[in-house]
Design a protein around this motif. Structure first.
Motif, PDB file in Angstrom:
ATOM      1  N   GLY A 151       0.849  12.735 -10.470  1.00 30.23           N
ATOM      2  CA  GLY A 151      -0.389  12.005 -10.722  1.00 30.23           C
ATOM      3  C   GLY A 151      -0.317  10.519 -10.418  1.00 30.23           C
ATOM      4  N   VAL A 152       0.683  10.117  -9.638  1.00 28.94           N
ATOM      5  CA  VAL A 152       0.784   8.705  -9.253  1.00 28.94           C
ATOM      6  C   VAL A 152      -0.325   8.371  -8.267  1.00 28.94           C
ATOM      7  CG1 VAL A 152       2.238   7.051  -8.013  1.00 28.94           C
ATOM      8  CG2 VAL A 152       3.266   8.657  -9.587  1.00 28.94           C
ATOM      9  N   GLN A 153      -0.919   7.204  -8.420  1.00 26.26           N
ATOM     10  CA  GLN A 153      -1.977   6.783  -7.496  1.00 26.26           C
ATOM     11  C   GLN A 153      -1.384   6.290  -6.183  1.00 26.26           C
ATOM     12  OE1 GLN A 153      -4.170   4.088 -10.389  1.00 26.26           O
ATOM     13  NE2 GLN A 153      -5.860   5.106  -9.374  1.00 26.26           N
ATOM     14  N   GLN A 154      -2.117   6.536  -5.094  1.00 26.80           N
ATOM     15  CA  GLN A 154      -1.661   6.074  -3.789  1.00 26.80           C
ATOM     16  C   GLN A 154      -2.451   4.851  -3.352  1.00 26.80           C
ATOM     17  OE1 GLN A 154      -1.125   9.133  -0.918  1.00 26.80           O
ATOM     18  NE2 GLN A 154      -0.120   7.761   0.520  1.00 26.80           N
ATOM     19  N   ASP A 155      -1.735   3.769  -3.120  1.00 27.00           N
ATOM     20  CA  ASP A 155      -2.286   2.489  -2.679  1.00 27.00           C
ATOM     21  C   ASP A 155      -3.682   2.189  -3.229  1.00 27.00           C
ATOM     22  OD1 ASP A 155      -1.942   0.058  -1.444  1.00 27.00           O
ATOM     23  OD2 ASP A 155      -3.031   0.661   0.338  1.00 27.00           O
ATOM     24  N   HIS A 156      -3.846   2.293  -4.551  1.00 28.55           N
ATOM     25  CA  HIS A 156      -5.143   2.001  -5.161  1.00 28.55           C
ATOM     26  C   HIS A 156      -5.450   0.505  -5.153  1.00 28.55           C
ATOM     27  CE1 HIS A 156      -2.057   1.578  -8.150  1.00 28.55           C
ATOM     28  NE2 HIS A 156      -2.877   1.014  -9.005  1.00 28.55           N
ATOM     29  N   ARG A 157      -4.446  -0.321  -4.798  1.00 28.88           N
ATOM     30  CA  ARG A 157      -4.680  -1.764  -4.806  1.00 28.88           C
ATOM     31  C   ARG A 157      -4.806  -2.354  -3.401  1.00 28.88           C
ATOM     32  NH1 ARG A 157       0.033  -3.470  -8.791  1.00 28.88           N
ATOM     33  NH2 ARG A 157       0.996  -1.791  -7.623  1.00 28.88           N
ATOM     34  N   ASN A 158      -4.890  -1.464  -2.398  1.00 28.23           N
ATOM     35  CA  ASN A 158      -5.010  -1.942  -1.017  1.00 28.23           C
ATOM     36  C   ASN A 158      -4.006  -3.031  -0.688  1.00 28.23           C
ATOM     37  OD1 ASN A 158      -7.243  -0.256  -0.489  1.00 28.23           O
ATOM     38  ND2 ASN A 158      -8.593  -1.721  -1.505  1.00 28.23           N
ATOM     39  N   LEU A 159      -2.742  -2.740  -0.929  1.00 28.42           N
ATOM     40  CA  LEU A 159      -1.697  -3.742  -0.751  1.00 28.42           C
ATOM     41  C   LEU A 159      -1.656  -4.332   0.660  1.00 28.42           C
ATOM     42  CD1 LEU A 159       1.214  -2.001  -2.688  1.00 28.42           C
ATOM     43  CD2 LEU A 159      -0.018  -4.063  -3.386  1.00 28.42           C
ATOM     44  N   THR A 160      -2.003  -3.496   1.660  1.00 31.74           N
ATOM     45  CA  THR A 160      -1.849  -3.953   3.044  1.00 31.74           C
ATOM     46  C   THR A 160      -3.005  -4.828   3.527  1.00 31.74           C
ATOM     47  OG1 THR A 160      -2.813  -1.860   3.757  1.00 31.74           O
ATOM     48  CG2 THR A 160      -0.417  -1.983   3.719  1.00 31.74           C
ATOM     49  N   ASP A 161      -4.055  -4.930   2.715  1.00 28.53           N
ATOM     50  CA  ASP A 161      -5.238  -5.727   3.084  1.00 28.53           C
ATOM     51  C   ASP A 161      -5.014  -7.200   2.723  1.00 28.53           C
ATOM     52  OD1 ASP A 161      -7.686  -6.919   3.437  1.00 28.53           O
ATOM     53  OD2 ASP A 161      -8.830  -5.372   2.375  1.00 28.53           O
ATOM     54  N   ILE A 162      -4.418  -7.936   3.652  1.00 28.48           N
ATOM     55  CA  ILE A 162      -4.062  -9.331   3.388  1.00 28.48           C
ATOM     56  C   ILE A 162      -5.308 -10.210   3.267  1.00 28.48           C
ATOM     57  CG2 ILE A 162      -2.946 -11.371   4.395  1.00 28.48           C
ATOM     58  CD1 ILE A 162      -0.756  -9.504   5.414  1.00 28.48           C
ATOM     59  N   ALA A 163      -6.305  -9.950   4.115  1.00 35.69           N
ATOM     60  CA  ALA A 163      -7.512 -10.777   4.127  1.00 35.69           C
ATOM     61  C   ALA A 163      -8.183 -10.833   2.755  1.00 35.69           C
ATOM     62  CB  ALA A 163      -8.488 -10.264   5.184  1.00 35.69           C
ATOM     63  N   SER A 164      -8.358  -9.665   2.114  1.00 36.36           N
ATOM     64  CA  SER A 164      -9.067  -9.675   0.826  1.00 36.36           C
ATOM     65  C   SER A 164      -8.176 -10.249  -0.283  1.00 36.36           C
ATOM     66  CB  SER A 164      -9.583  -8.285   0.466  1.00 36.36           C
ATOM     67  OG  SER A 164      -8.516  -7.453   0.131  1.00 36.36           O
ATOM     68  N   ARG A 165      -6.862 -10.063  -0.174  1.00 34.16           N
ATOM     69  CA  ARG A 165      -5.946 -10.652  -1.160  1.00 34.16           C
ATOM     70  C   ARG A 165      -5.972 -12.181  -1.064  1.00 34.16           C
ATOM     71  NH1 ARG A 165      -2.106  -8.175  -4.466  1.00 34.16           N
ATOM     72  NH2 ARG A 165      -2.785  -6.219  -3.544  1.00 34.16           N
ATOM     73  N   LYS A 166      -6.125 -12.672   0.159  1.00 32.78           N
ATOM     74  CA  LYS A 166      -6.226 -14.120   0.377  1.00 32.78           C
ATOM     75  C   LYS A 166      -7.453 -14.697  -0.331  1.00 32.78           C
ATOM     76  CE  LYS A 166      -6.287 -16.438   4.472  1.00 32.78           C
ATOM     77  NZ  LYS A 166      -6.112 -16.654   5.925  1.00 32.78           N
ATOM     78  N   VAL A 167      -8.569 -13.983  -0.205  1.00 36.22           N
ATOM     79  CA  VAL A 167      -9.809 -14.415  -0.865  1.00 36.22           C
ATOM     80  C   VAL A 167      -9.613 -14.462  -2.378  1.00 36.22           C
ATOM     81  CG1 VAL A 167     -12.234 -13.796  -1.318  1.00 36.22           C
ATOM     82  CG2 VAL A 167     -11.284 -13.541   0.991  1.00 36.22           C
ATOM     83  N   LYS A 168      -9.003 -13.409  -2.931  1.00 34.32           N
ATOM     84  CA  LYS A 168      -8.748 -13.371  -4.374  1.00 34.32           C
ATOM     85  C   LYS A 168      -7.827 -14.509  -4.793  1.00 34.32           C
ATOM     86  CE  LYS A 168      -9.244  -8.417  -5.292  1.00 34.32           C
ATOM     87  NZ  LYS A 168      -8.424  -7.205  -5.195  1.00 34.32           N
ATOM     88  N   LEU A 169      -6.796 -14.739  -3.988  1.00 33.48           N
ATOM     89  CA  LEU A 169      -5.817 -15.777  -4.286  1.00 33.48           C
ATOM     90  C   LEU A 169      -6.483 -17.152  -4.365  1.00 33.48           C
ATOM     91  CD1 LEU A 169      -2.807 -16.158  -4.802  1.00 33.48           C
ATOM     92  CD2 LEU A 169      -2.457 -16.369  -2.336  1.00 33.48           C
ATOM     93  N   LYS A 170      -7.391 -17.408  -3.429  1.00 30.11           N
ATOM     94  CA  LYS A 170      -8.131 -18.686  -3.449  1.00 30.11           C
ATOM     95  C   LYS A 170      -8.938 -18.816  -4.735  1.00 30.11           C
ATOM     96  CE  LYS A 170      -8.697 -19.550   1.509  1.00 30.11           C
ATOM     97  NZ  LYS A 170      -9.509 -19.182   2.686  1.00 30.11           N
TER      98      LYS A 170
END
Length: 304
Positions: A146-165
């Motif tokens: 029951g482990v989730q698979q990439d539910h955090r979109n780890l490979t999506d750098i663009a959206s992580r950058k927006v969140k980081l800002k």
């Protein structure tokens, strides 16, 4: 802030309730002392005597991960090179408390806070061996639990950058002009939008609040496995940047078995991202020691 934070609880458990709930389902533990150790976003944690730790979910969203941990963590034993909390007691939901809860073997140690760079470097091989083995665990077996698979979109750098800002704007007054300058320059240099997906079983939340060290300052325990998931190994490899000094990263990656440039790029980004989240919570809690450590993690991650 109050009332709307992602880490606010839906239900709290105090020591008295924990003692009652544990004593009712596990009478053999009823004579032991119960002491609240602390809480994370998802769970309240109690020490039972000096040999067990119980975690009670604080919110509905944490219930699935408690169930999944109960299934998967025992299977990891053969892969573990560092002590970890193995589930021993499986508490059921009841009228008094609406969620399942878990009791684990207590893993002793102190949080690795305020260590010198030399001390940190001593754990390079220990951490790399640990992650090499963990990331060898069969992904299919993990998904079955029951482990989730990439539910955090780890490979999506663009959206992580927006969140980081966004996070940066919230904590900027708690950073020196030099610190925020270094972080802003890093974000603007980060041009890649995403990296190729890779699947491995991840601890998923590897940082100084989930690591323990022995009296020599060497990592001797990895705790809080509630973010176990399948996704890009860079998520865990971020410790090479947040925890280890630049000169210890070579031996880390050599011991781990190498990592390509994309993986290193993503690992560094996560090594900034996680401590900024920790800094936000530390500011909210008024915890100066954790805030200072989070900032030093970010600055270390951004130094070569």
């Amino acid at each position: 802030m109050g009332g709307t934070n992602v880490w606010d609880a839906e239900w709290e458990v105090n020591e008295e309730q924990a003692r009652t709930l544990i004593g009712r389902q596990f009478p053999q533990l009823s004579s032991k002392q119960v002491k609240r150790l602390g809480w994370g976003w998802d769970n309240t944690v109690f020490l039972i005597g000096d040999e067990y730790v119980f975690r009670f979910p604080r919110r509905t969203i944490a219930v699935g991960s408690i169930r999944m941990e109960g299934k998967l963590l025992p299977k990891l034993e053969a892969y573990m090179t560092i002590p970890y909390p193995k589930p021993l007691f499986y508490g059921e939901a009841s009228d008094e408390y609406p969620a399942p809860f878990l009791g684990y073997a207590y893993v002793p140690g102190d949080f690795p806070i305020g260590l010198s760079e030399e001390r940190r470097a001593l754990s390079a091989e220990t951490l790399a061996k640990f992650l090499r083995r963990l990331h060898e665990f069969p992904v299919q077996a993990a998904l079955k639990c029951g482990v989730q698979q990439d539910h955090r979109n780890l490979t999506d750098i663009a959206s992580r950058k927006v969140k980081l800002k966004g996070f940066l704007s919230k904590v900027v007054e708690h950073l020196s002009p030099e610190e925020s300058g270094v972080i802003e320059a890093y974000i603007s240099r980060l041009q890649k939008d995403r990296v190729e997906a890779v699947n491995a079983l991840l601890h998923g939340d590897l940082h100084f609040k989930n690591m323990l060290m022995n009296e020599n300052g060497i990592v001797s325990g990895i705790i809080d496995w509630g973010d176990l998931s399948v996704g890009h190994p860079a998520c865990d490899l971020s410790v090479a940047y947040s925890f280890l000094p630049p000169y210890a990263r070579g031996v880390f990656f050599e011991t781990y078995g190498g990592a390509d440039e994309e993986t290193k790029l993503l690992a560094r980004l996560i090594a900034v991202y996680i401590p900024i989240l920790i800094l936000m919570q530390a500011v909210d809690d008024g915890n100066e020691a954790i805030a200072v450590e989070a900032k030093s993690n970010i600055m270390r991650a951004l130094s070569d």
